[in-house]
Design a protein around this motif. Structure first.
Motif, PDB file in Angstrom:
ATOM      1  N   UNK A  72      -8.644 -37.546 -10.508  1.00  6.98           N
ATOM      2  CA  UNK A  72      -8.099 -38.396 -10.929  1.00  6.98           C
ATOM      3  C   UNK A  72      -7.932 -40.022 -10.694  1.00  6.98           C
ATOM      4  N   UNK A  73      -8.953 -40.339  -9.088  1.00  8.81           N
ATOM      5  CA  UNK A  73      -9.362 -41.919  -8.969  1.00  8.81           C
ATOM      6  C   UNK A  73      -9.580 -42.343  -9.747  1.00  8.81           C
ATOM      7  N   UNK A  75      -8.262 -42.462 -13.684  1.00 11.17           N
ATOM      8  CA  UNK A  75      -6.890 -44.063 -13.049  1.00 11.17           C
ATOM      9  C   UNK A  75      -7.823 -45.492 -13.475  1.00 11.17           C
ATOM     10  N   UNK A  96      -8.652 -48.250 -16.420  1.00  9.10           N
ATOM     11  CA  UNK A  96      -8.095 -49.789 -15.711  1.00  9.10           C
ATOM     12  C   UNK A  96      -9.293 -50.669 -16.098  1.00  9.10           C
ATOM     13  N   UNK A 142       1.275 -42.018 -14.550  1.00 11.82           N
ATOM     14  CA  UNK A 142      -0.358 -42.099 -14.011  1.00 11.82           C
ATOM     15  C   UNK A 142       0.045 -41.649 -13.295  1.00 11.82           C
ATOM     16  N   UNK A 162      -2.278 -36.864 -12.868  1.00 13.38           N
ATOM     17  CA  UNK A 162      -3.618 -36.895 -12.987  1.00 13.38           C
ATOM     18  C   UNK A 162      -3.477 -36.042 -10.884  1.00 13.38           C
ATOM     19  N   UNK A 163      -2.587 -36.480 -10.149  1.00  5.45           N
ATOM     20  CA  UNK A 163      -2.173 -36.366  -9.413  1.00  5.45           C
ATOM     21  C   UNK A 163      -1.485 -35.265  -9.249  1.00  5.45           C
TER      22      UNK A 163
END
Lengths: 136, 226, 401
Positions: A109-110, A113, A117, C337, C341-342
């Protein structure tokens, strides 16, 4: 045209976060008990490598280059690399077996994201630099 | 008879003691014809601005009536009075009166835009031309000098071609040349049919006016000028 | 026309710092309200999902499974493990009074394989009698499982058509289950025929803790639904008294620990929402009051130019609502956000069942959060709007010179 653009600076920061973060912050699962690596480690390495190239390119675009055409080209390549980074975890390189493991719950996920961006800001930077070029 | 004030008075409570009432304007009659230009002088604190605000519909008198075009304005609802002021009364206030988030042209067009009417930009530009600020239309108030801001306020007051113009010290912070420009403009407006009342400290502008009034401690007297 | 509509917008643009601070405030307000409620809802959905996955009134396991606290970690925390009891116990239990539905399950943990260091819990069920797992599998896979077919939990990184190897036996992934937010998401399910073959293979390879068991003669646990006319306690006691070396457990009791800590967390989150909400309204109230005070002269000028009291109030209101709307959308974006995802990470950190609600419920939550923060903004600004509409225009026009 020597003005430093905000999207460019943000791209530098995001690229730095991507390459340093994958290695030290939101890294994938650690080594196995026998010292070997699991599949996700190679995804981490790939994103790290992509991140370094993106960092170098974005620094060049922001601080070193002057020509609007070149800058917009770099912005486009950054967008492409961000899309690639987006696809690396679990699509191009498989992650671990269980999705409750660190590589799934933290790294993927990091990376996703940050890549999204970077993708957005590099498209913005591309548009800005295209305009900049046509104005001169 | 365009403007007629009948026995208007205004009393304020001074400080917190209820007993100590202060009479800013004593029972006053006043009329102003269409096409005439009156000047109101007097020392600070004599009640000039209070008087002017009562005429403009911004301050309800303690007693008495204000009639504009035979209409008693303080009997109107707030909505109707506001709309009436918007259409028939042009007020030029003391000091700064710009909206700093709008540019000069937008500031001038406000009287129309407040009522969702199409901004009459050509009229605004013509007024700005006369006041010599047309080149500043896209500038923002923070970039303007005091004289330019004042002329902007004047153009704004005149935009809807009001029958009554009330100006509160329109030249207080202007130099002689700008003062002359402003008073000449007000005089011209009166010649074209508006009723104009200007409160001022200036002593050498009585040449522009048809009538000169003086206010002293809330009492209005007409001076035989010229 | 355009300008009048956008006068509030122009005012907001004219003071970028003030607008940014207000936006930040409303963003945070919405983020906590939205994120908090979404977390509470997800926890409750997770608990509900866990309840329906357990789906039986009573679970009977070998007595040693409870003493080693094996059972709860397997069922609730997704640890791997296995235990067995003789088939005859199953027969004895089945002959007890008050049994409605009864089905046996078989457990096995995979050895750590080449790809991953973690082992996987394998659960076998009897397709003829099963009433807990089959309805769930049917949602993803309508056919019956063949021998060496397996169904994988949603958290396993395996997909339909893949082959997974357990103890040297190749198994074919026939379906992938919907997410449940519970420990079952990392498990593998298969029919009794297949799991018996796997257990046999693990014994043959000498990799099973239980050295000499005969897979055909054992079961791991027995699930029971009580027949009508009997209470769960009656049946539970009956089994515990009459069948030796087993322990019958009410599944409700197993979940109670989970639901206790869940309601604890839900309380903390609710408190947090309340605190942030109240603080948010107070700060917004102050911010709007200050901003309106600062612009008194501007409003007086508008009044002088013919804006009615109502118009001014509406303008102040519009500005505030606009900021709140924008801020709440930002807050929701930020919340999604983080949470989407988390969500896996949150599930692990909380160590509780955590299942994001359906898209429809999420949308409802979103709309509610927007309404709450816009409403808060409206409440916070209404005092200022009223005050500005009642101000003494003449005094201000003059006083600030």
């Amino acid at each position: 045209m020597k003005k430093i653009m905000i999207p460019d600076v943000i791209l530098c920061i995001l690229s730095a976060v991507l390459c340093l973060g994958t290695k030290f912050g939101f890294h994938a699962c650690g080594p196995k008990e026998d010292g070997g690596w699991m599949a996700c480690h190679w995804a981490e390495q790939a994103v790290f490598g992509l991140g370094i190239v993106m960092l170098v390119l974005s620094i060049m675009m922001t601080f070193l280059l002057k020509d609007g055409k070149t800058k917009s080209g770099i912005a486009l390549s950054l967008a492409g690399m961000a899309a690639l980074a987006l696809a690396v975890p679990n699509h191009l390189i498989m992650l671990c077996m269980m999705t409750d493991m660190r590589c799934h719950s933290v790294m993927k996920p990091a990376v996703m994201i940050i890549s999204i961006f970077i993708l957005g800001f590099s498209i913005a930077a591309y548009i800005f630099h295209r305009k900049e070029d046509s104005e001169t | 008879m365009l403007l007629k004030a009948e026995k208007i008075t205004k009393q304020f409570l001074r400080e917190s003691r209820n007993t100590n009432q202060f009479c800013a304007v004593q029972e006053t009659d006043f009329t102003l014809e269409a096409g005439s230009f009156a000047i109101l002088t007097g020392r600070s604190g004599s009640g000039k601005s209070t008087f002017l605000h009562m005429l403009s519909g911004l301050m309800t008198p303690t007693s008495g009536r204000v009639l504009i075009q035979e209409k008693e304005i303080y009997s109107l609802s707030d909505k109707d009075l506001s709309a009436f002021r918007n259409q028939h009364i042009g007020v030029i206030p003391q000091g700064q009166s710009a909206l700093y988030s709008l540019n000069v042209l937008e500031n001038i067009c406000l009287p129309y835009t407040l009522y969702h009417k199409n901004a009459h930009q050509e009229e605004a530009l013509a007024l700005m031309e006369q006041l010599e600020i047309a080149h500043l239309q896209a500038a923002y108030p923070s970039e303007l000098s005091g004289g330019e801001l004042r002329r902007m306020a004047i153009a704004r007051a005149f935009l809807r071609k009001p029958e009554l113009i009330l100006a509160d010290e329109p030249t207080s912070d202007l130099d002689d040349e700008n003062t002359k420009i402003v008073f000449a403009f007000l005089q011209k407006a009166a010649r074209e049919g508006a009723a104009v009342l200007a409160v001022t400290h200036e002593t050498d502008v009585s040449q522009f006016a048809d009538k000169v009034f003086c206010m002293k401690a809330g009492v209005l007297t007409e001076q035989n000028s010229l | 026309m355009k300008l009048a509509n956008s006068l509030p917008v122009r005012n907001l643009k004219g003071k970028p710092v003030r607008t940014a601070v207000l936006l930040l405030l409303t963003t945070l307000l919405t983020l906590t309200v939205f994120g908090g409620t979404l977390m509470i809802i997800s926890l409750k959905t997770g608990l509900h999902s866990l309840e329906s996955r357990l789906g039986a009134d009573i679970m009977v396991v070998p007595y040693e499974a409870t003493t080693k606290s094996n059972l709860e970690t397997i069922v609730l925390q997704g640890a791997t493990g296995y235990f067995y009891m003789d088939n005859e116990k199953y027969q004895k239990i089945a002959s007890c009074e008050g049994i409605g539905q009864i089905s046996a399950q078989f457990f096995l943990a995979s050895a750590s394989s080449g790809c991953c260091s973690l082992s996987v819990q394998i659960i076998g069920f009897d397709p003829d009698t099963d009433f807990t797992i089959t309805p769930w599998i049917k949602k993803s896979y309508a056919q019956n499982l063949q021998k060496f077919d397996i169904v994988v939990g949603n958290d396993l990184n395996a997909f339909v058509g893949d082959t997974l190897t357990f103890y040297g036996v190749d198994c074919h992934v026939a379906a992938k289950l919907d997410k449940t937010g519970t420990s079952f998401d990392t498990a593998v399910f298969t029919n009794s025929e297949t799991i018996k073959a796997l257990i046999q293979s693990s014994v043959d390879k000498n990799m099973n803790e239980f050295k000499n068991i005969n897979p055909d003669a054992v079961v791991s646990c027995v699930l029971i639904n009580v027949a009508e006319g009997y209470t769960v306690e009656e049946v539970l006691n009956d089994i515990n008294i009459h069948v030796k070396k087993v322990k019958a457990i009410q599944t409700k009791d197993m979940i109670s620990g989970v639901s206790d800590s869940l309601s604890g967390i839900a309380d903390i989150i609710s408190l947090l929402i309340a605190v942030v909400w109240i603080a948010g309204i107070i700060i917004l109230l102050l911010a709007f009051t200050m901003s309106v005070n600062e612009r008194k002269k501007e409003f007086a000028v508008l009044r002088m130019l013919g804006a009615s009291q109502r118009k001014l109030a509406a303008m102040v209101m519009q500005e505030a609502l606009l900021v709140c709307l924008l801020g709440s959308l930002l807050g929701i974006g930020l919340g999604l956000l983080i949470l989407l995802p988390f969500n896996q990470l949150i599930e692990e950190l909380l160590n509780l069942p955590f299942l994001l609600p359906s898209a429809g419920q999420m949308l409802t939550d979103t709309i509610a959060a927007v309404l709450v923060s816009v409403l808060s903004g409206g409440i916070a600004v209404s005092a200022s709007a009223f005050r500005i509409s009642r101000m003494d225009t003449a005094l201000i026009l003059r006083g600030e010179n």
